[in-house]
Enzyme design. Structure first.
Site, short mmCIF file in Angstrom:
data_model
loop_
_atom_site.label_atom_id
_atom_site.label_comp_id
_atom_site.label_asym_id
_atom_site.label_seq_id
_atom_site.Cartn_x
_atom_site.Cartn_y
_atom_site.Cartn_z
N CYS A 232 -4.87 -1.48 15.11
CA CYS A 232 -5.45 -1.37 16.45
C CYS A 232 -6.29 -0.09 16.58
O CYS A 232 -7.32 0.00 15.94
CB CYS A 232 -4.34 -1.48 17.50
SG CYS A 232 -4.96 -2.07 19.07
N GLU B 282 3.95 -3.66 14.10
CA GLU B 282 5.15 -2.82 14.26
C GLU B 282 5.96 -3.24 15.48
O GLU B 282 7.05 -2.73 15.71
CB GLU B 282 4.77 -1.34 14.33
CG GLU B 282 4.21 -0.84 15.66
CD GLU B 282 2.76 -1.27 15.94
OE1 GLU B 282 2.21 -2.09 15.16
OE2 GLU B 282 2.20 -0.80 16.94
N HIS C 181 -0.54 -5.49 16.48
CA HIS C 181 0.56 -4.53 16.33
C HIS C 181 1.71 -5.11 15.52
O HIS C 181 2.71 -5.55 16.11
CB HIS C 181 1.07 -4.11 17.72
CG HIS C 181 0.13 -3.22 18.45
ND1 HIS C 181 0.19 -1.85 18.38
CD2 HIS C 181 -0.93 -3.51 19.24
CE1 HIS C 181 -0.78 -1.32 19.11
NE2 HIS C 181 -1.48 -2.32 19.65
#
Ligand code: GLN
Length: 188
Positions: free
Chosen positions: A79, A165, A163
Site C-alpha cells: 500500500c 498483514e 494489506h
C-alpha cells in the site's frame, strides 16, 4: 544450508506491528528499522502501509531514503509502501503508482484475488488503496482488480496495493520470504 533470516520492517509510521506479527507466525524474527544503520545485515525489508506522505517525510528526516537506495536485498512494499518504492519516490521499482486510485476511505473494500495459486484465490483488504498505473517491461504483474495491477514483482522488489498483514492468509509474506531465500542463496 538454511540460515535464520533477518527481515526488517520499516517502523516509522503505519502497520509495522502487524507485519512483524505475520513474520513471527512464519518463525522469522522481525527487526524494527528506524535508522539507516539498522539496515545492516538484513536479508530483506518490508515497507508497510500507512500514509505515504508521512513515511516519505520521516524517511528523509532519518536519512533512510539515501540508505535504501544502496540497500540491495529484497524489499516488499504494501500500500503506502508500494507508493514509496515507485518511480516518483525512491525509484526502486519500475512502476508508476496512482494514490487513492480506488477512491477515498468509503471505497475501502475486500476482494478475492486470482494469484494463480493451487490453494485458490486470496482474500485481500484494500484501504484507500493505490493501483499500478504503469509498469516497465521487466515488471511481472501477479494479480489485478478490474484490470488494474495490485500485486507485482520487479526483480527483488515485491509490491502489493492491499494489506496482507491484516488477514490470516500468509501466502504473500511467504512469497516474499521465498524471494529473500532465493536472493540470499544466489548472493552467498
Ligand atoms: N492512501 C494512502 C497513501 O496515499 C495509502 C493507504 C494505505 O497504506 N492503506 O499513502
Amino acid at each position: 544450508m538454511d540460515k535464520t533470516l533477518r527481515i526488517g520492517v520499516l517502523a516509522v509510521q503505519g502497520n509495522f506491528r502487524e507485519h512483524a506479527a505475520v513474520l513471527r507466525r512464519l518463525s522469522v524474527e522481525p527487526v524494527e528499522v528506524r535508522l539507516p544503520e539498522e539496515l545492516e545485515g538484513l536479508d530483506g525489508l518490508i515497507l508497510p502501509g500507512g500514509e505515504s506522505t508521512a513515511i516519505t517525510r520521516l524517511m528523509r528526516l532519518y536519512g533512510l531514503d539515501e540508505a535504501l537506495r544502496s540497500f540491495d536485498a529484497p524489499i516488499f512494499g504494501t500500500c503506502a509502501g508500494m507508493i514509496v518504492l515507485d518511480r516518483e519516490h525512491l525509484g526502486l521499482a519500475d512502476i508508476r503508482v496512482a494514490r487513492n486510485a480506488f477512491g477515498r476511505q468509503v471505497h475501502s473494500f475486500e476482494a478475492d484475488l486470482d494469484i494463480s495459486d493451487a490453494d485458490g484465490p486470496l482474500r485481500a483488504v484494500f484501504i484507500r488503496a493505490p493501483w499500478i498505473e504503469d509498469a516497465g517491461p521487466d515488471v511481472e504483474i501477479l494479480a489485478e482488480v478490474d484490470g488494474h495491477p495490485v500485486l507485482a514483482r520487479d526483480g527483488r522488489i515485491l509490491v502489493a496495493a492491499f494489506h496482507p498483514e491484516l488477514t490470516d492468509d500468509t501466502r504473500i509474506h511467504e512469497l516474499f520470504l521465498n524471494l529473500v531465500r532465493e536472493a540470499s542463496s544466489v548472493g552467498a
